[in-house]
Design a protein around this motif. Structure first.
Motif, short mmCIF file in Angstrom:
data_model
loop_
_atom_site.label_atom_id
_atom_site.label_comp_id
_atom_site.label_asym_id
_atom_site.label_seq_id
_atom_site.Cartn_x
_atom_site.Cartn_y
_atom_site.Cartn_z
N LEU A 407 0.95 -1.16 -0.03
CA LEU A 407 -0.17 0.02 0.13
C LEU A 407 0.79 1.31 -0.06
O LEU A 407 0.63 2.13 -0.63
CB LEU A 407 -0.95 -0.11 1.22
N ARG A 410 2.26 1.48 -3.51
CA ARG A 410 1.13 2.05 -4.65
C ARG A 410 1.06 3.50 -4.45
O ARG A 410 0.65 4.33 -5.26
CB ARG A 410 0.20 1.03 -4.37
N GLU A 411 0.78 3.79 -3.02
CA GLU A 411 0.28 5.21 -2.73
C GLU A 411 1.63 6.08 -3.26
O GLU A 411 1.39 7.23 -3.84
CB GLU A 411 -0.07 5.39 -1.21
N ALA A 414 1.33 6.61 -7.00
CA ALA A 414 0.01 7.44 -7.39
C ALA A 414 0.34 8.80 -7.08
O ALA A 414 0.10 9.76 -7.89
CB ALA A 414 -1.04 7.05 -6.59
N ARG A 415 1.09 9.31 -5.92
CA ARG A 415 1.39 10.65 -5.57
C ARG A 415 2.43 11.38 -6.79
O ARG A 415 2.25 12.35 -6.92
CB ARG A 415 1.91 10.75 -4.29
#
Length: 446
Positions: A407, A410-411, A414-415
């Motif tokens: 997580l 992945r975050e 994305a950021r």
């Protein structure tokens, strides 16, 4: 360039892989003479890796606490691998760097240990090579938070101007640390840095404390006394908690900023103010202006460059970095060697929202270090209000460690708008590690 591996096992493919990983890797023989050194390790040592060959690792890397933290020696003597040992590397004239070290012995065909290999990875978040080589002037700001990282990136540009800076942030976020960094990076760094807490000065003494006074200005003024503006001449003056400045004094500060001049109490001559002013507050100055408690013209004069420092609860990923840094100071303060913090204690620290920010975390860890009888801080050593049932931890919430890593990775991607290289820099991991974390999780789902 292909680096010599000496008699140690290794093929071209593995050597190429080691050359291109972000972690520092080197190998030694039984006499601790370097037989292999990858590019990252060479950058840390500030030496061409080929020139490291044949010299002792202590000579190459110059780590002053080499003997006390030598995981490689222990691994070779005990003939066993050692993984993820957290230590702090020290080099003269350079900031301390927390790292995780893994080491393994190298065996000959007959089973004898003929050397060892060591890998170390930065835990500071502040750029491993530049920090250990002493090239990073912003070594107080190890962070993985994108917002704070952007602020740190801009600090050198801000420092080069002579404009007034307004630092906004809750109590305990480290506003004075930022002010000192701006001073160090500026052309005024050879001058004095003077800090004054406006909220701590009695109102009747504030003018004389800031601007000084002349002999005879009042009954006990037997000789001239310089104020903080004079003491900060050719340097930087930090007006901390400027939101607590009395309304009458605000006009005098405004004049000093606009005209770069002031008059000491009881004086008739105007003195020049060759001072760069940085103001800081934990209050909402905009609301104070609307309420008539703060001068609008002074607010605009202070707001040439505005920096908002995020509170610790908005950047929980920085807690482990701060824990290591604070524990390093606690080792000196409580004269005992605290080497680790248990997973349960760390989980509780990650779950806390820190209304007192970094200052509160420092106090918590100093308290725990005093109570701990050994080298590890356990949950029972934390203050009482942190020992009870923990609120939901932003990094856990019942998930496995593999899920947490996935997580977080992945975050980060994305950021960073899908830019995996940027995500790796933010997380402080290599591209191979990021690929492995995301790929392994996808395999598990499949």
């Amino acid at each position: 360039m292909k680096r010599p591996l000496g008699p140690f096992p290794g093929d071209d493919a593995s050597a190429f892989a080691l050359e291109n990983v972000a972690d520092a890797v080197f190998a030694v023989d039984r006499d601790f003479l370097v037989r292999y050194c990858n590019l990252a390790a060479g950058e840390i040592a500030r030496i061409d890796p080929a020139e490291a060959i044949g010299r002792t690792c202590r000579e190459v890397f110059g780590v002053s606490n080499c003997r006390s933290v030598c995981v490689l020696r222990q691994s070779m003597e005990e003939a066993r691998p050692i993984a993820n040992r957290i230590v702090t590397l020290k080099r003269q004239g350079c900031p301390d760097v927390p790292v995780t070290i893994s080491a393994a012995p190298i065996w000959a065909m007959g089973g004898a240990v003929i050397g060892g290999v060591q890998v170390f990875r930065d835990l500071s978040g502040g750029g491993f090579v530049s920090r250990l080589a002493g090239l990073q002037p912003l070594d107080d700001f190890g962070t993985r938070d994108p917002q704070l990282s952007e602020i740190v990136r801009m600090l050198p540009q801000i420092a080069q101007s002579d404009s007034t800076v307004l630092l906004l942030g809750e109590s305990g976020t480290g506003k004075e640390v930022f002010a000192r960094a701006i001073h160090k990076l500026s052309e005024r760094s050879s001058g004095p840095f003077v800090a004054v807490n406006c909220g701590a000065l009695p109102e009747q003494l504030m003018e004389s404390e800031l601007f000084g006074y002349k002999s005879g200005a009042f009954t006990d003024a037997r000789k001239d006394k310089p104020g903080r503006f004079a003491l900060a001449e050719a340097g930087t003056l930090l007006l901390d908690e400027i939101g607590d400045l009395p309304y009458a004094m605000q006009a005098k500060i405004l004049r000093a900023l606009q005209e770069r001049a002031y008059e000491p109490l009881g004086g008739v001559a105007t003195l020049p103010a060759d001072v760069r002013v940085i103001a800081a507050t934990n209050r909402d100055l905009g609301k104070m202006v609307a309420d008539g408690a703060f001068r609008q013209d002074l607010f605009y004069r202070l707001s040439v460059v505005v920096i908002r420092i995020p509170p610790l609860r908005e950047r929980p990923g920085d807690v482990p970095l701060l824990v290591d840094r604070v524990l390093g100071r606690c080792r000196m303060a409580v004269t005992k060697r605290i080497e680790a913090i248990s997973p349960e204690a760390m989980e509780r620290l990650l779950a806390h929202d820190y209304p007192g920010n970094i200052r509160e975390l420092e106090n918590i860890l100093e308290y725990a270090a005093i109570l701990s009888p050994g080298r590890t801080i356990e949950l029972c050593h934390l203050p009482e209000h942190l020992r009870g049932p923990a609120p939901a931890c932003p990094f856990k919430n019942g998930r496995t460690m593999a899920e947490i890593r996935f997580l977080a990775a992945r975050e980060a991607v994305a950021r960073c708008g899908g830019n995996r290289n940027a995500a790796c820099r933010e997380l402080g991991i290599s591209k191979d590690t990021l690929r492995r974390i995301l790929g392994r999780r996808d395999e598990e789902r499949g």
